[in-house]
Write a protein that holds these residues in place. Sequence first.
Motif, mmCIF file in Angstrom:
data_model
loop_
_atom_site.group_PDB
_atom_site.id
_atom_site.type_symbol
_atom_site.label_atom_id
_atom_site.label_comp_id
_atom_site.label_asym_id
_atom_site.label_seq_id
_atom_site.Cartn_x
_atom_site.Cartn_y
_atom_site.Cartn_z
ATOM 1 N N ASP A 142 0.526 3.582 2.096
ATOM 2 C CA ASP A 142 0.876 3.800 3.509
ATOM 3 C C ASP A 142 2.129 3.006 3.886
ATOM 4 O O ASP A 142 3.000 3.511 4.595
ATOM 5 C CB ASP A 142 -0.283 3.420 4.426
ATOM 6 C CG ASP A 142 -1.450 4.387 4.343
ATOM 7 O OD1 ASP A 142 -1.251 5.535 3.886
ATOM 8 O OD2 ASP A 142 -2.569 3.999 4.733
ATOM 9 N N SER A 143 2.208 1.765 3.408
ATOM 10 C CA SER A 143 3.393 0.945 3.696
ATOM 11 C C SER A 143 4.635 1.532 3.034
ATOM 12 O O SER A 143 5.716 1.540 3.625
ATOM 13 C CB SER A 143 3.183 -0.489 3.205
ATOM 14 O OG SER A 143 2.178 -1.128 3.953
ATOM 15 N N ASN B 135 9.646 5.925 3.293
ATOM 16 C CA ASN B 135 9.418 7.369 3.332
ATOM 17 C C ASN B 135 9.321 7.959 1.921
ATOM 18 O O ASN B 135 9.907 9.006 1.640
ATOM 19 C CB ASN B 135 10.510 8.064 4.147
ATOM 20 C CG ASN B 135 10.134 9.477 4.531
ATOM 21 O OD1 ASN B 135 8.953 9.796 4.657
ATOM 22 N ND2 ASN B 135 11.124 10.329 4.713
ATOM 23 N N ALA C 202 5.165 4.668 2.375
ATOM 24 C CA ALA C 202 5.543 5.855 3.159
ATOM 25 C C ALA C 202 6.200 5.441 4.474
ATOM 26 O O ALA C 202 7.199 6.036 4.894
ATOM 27 C CB ALA C 202 4.315 6.720 3.420
ATOM 28 N N GLU C 203 5.663 4.415 5.118
ATOM 29 C CA GLU C 203 6.196 3.976 6.413
ATOM 30 C C GLU C 203 7.573 3.329 6.277
ATOM 31 O O GLU C 203 8.485 3.616 7.053
ATOM 32 C CB GLU C 203 5.231 2.966 7.044
ATOM 33 C CG GLU C 203 5.739 2.366 8.339
ATOM 34 C CD GLU C 203 4.865 1.218 8.825
ATOM 35 O OE1 GLU C 203 5.410 0.337 9.509
ATOM 36 O OE2 GLU C 203 3.665 1.189 8.512
ATOM 37 N N SER D 170 0.831 -1.209 0.000
ATOM 38 C CA SER D 170 0.000 0.000 0.000
ATOM 39 C C SER D 170 0.865 1.258 0.000
ATOM 40 O O SER D 170 2.051 1.218 0.340
ATOM 41 C CB SER D 170 -0.910 0.007 1.224
ATOM 42 O OG SER D 170 -0.132 0.186 2.396
#
Length: 117
Positions: A42-43, A49, A45-46, A40
């Motif tokens: 989100d993943s 970054n 980004a986590e 995803s």
Amino acid sequence: MFLTNRKKTQYYLLIMDDKKRLDMDDFKVQVGADRIRMASLDSLAEKMNLPAGTVSPFGLLNNDEKDILVYFDKDVLSGDIIAFHPNTNEKTIFIKIQDLFRFLESIGFTYKFLTLP
């Protein structure tokens, strides 16, 4: 490509020719995973970054946990030079493959090779 298993317990950075289509079933067999899917946003980004559209080995600089497995399709190794976005899709960097390997090793990552159909 930035991929993950079904439970999001393992992440994969797959470096392959952008003209090739990934057979997810073949990839999961080669890496010994249950199910594989695109990770995803989100993943991404986590773990690296990075925003969408900028996945590259240079994003590994942001992965302090060193928990992303790196794979190269052998077909991308046919030349001496490989190109990536430098964590932004507004530029492209051309780098010798051997220099990319040295970079990965210098930041604490190992890598493996696959033969993708």
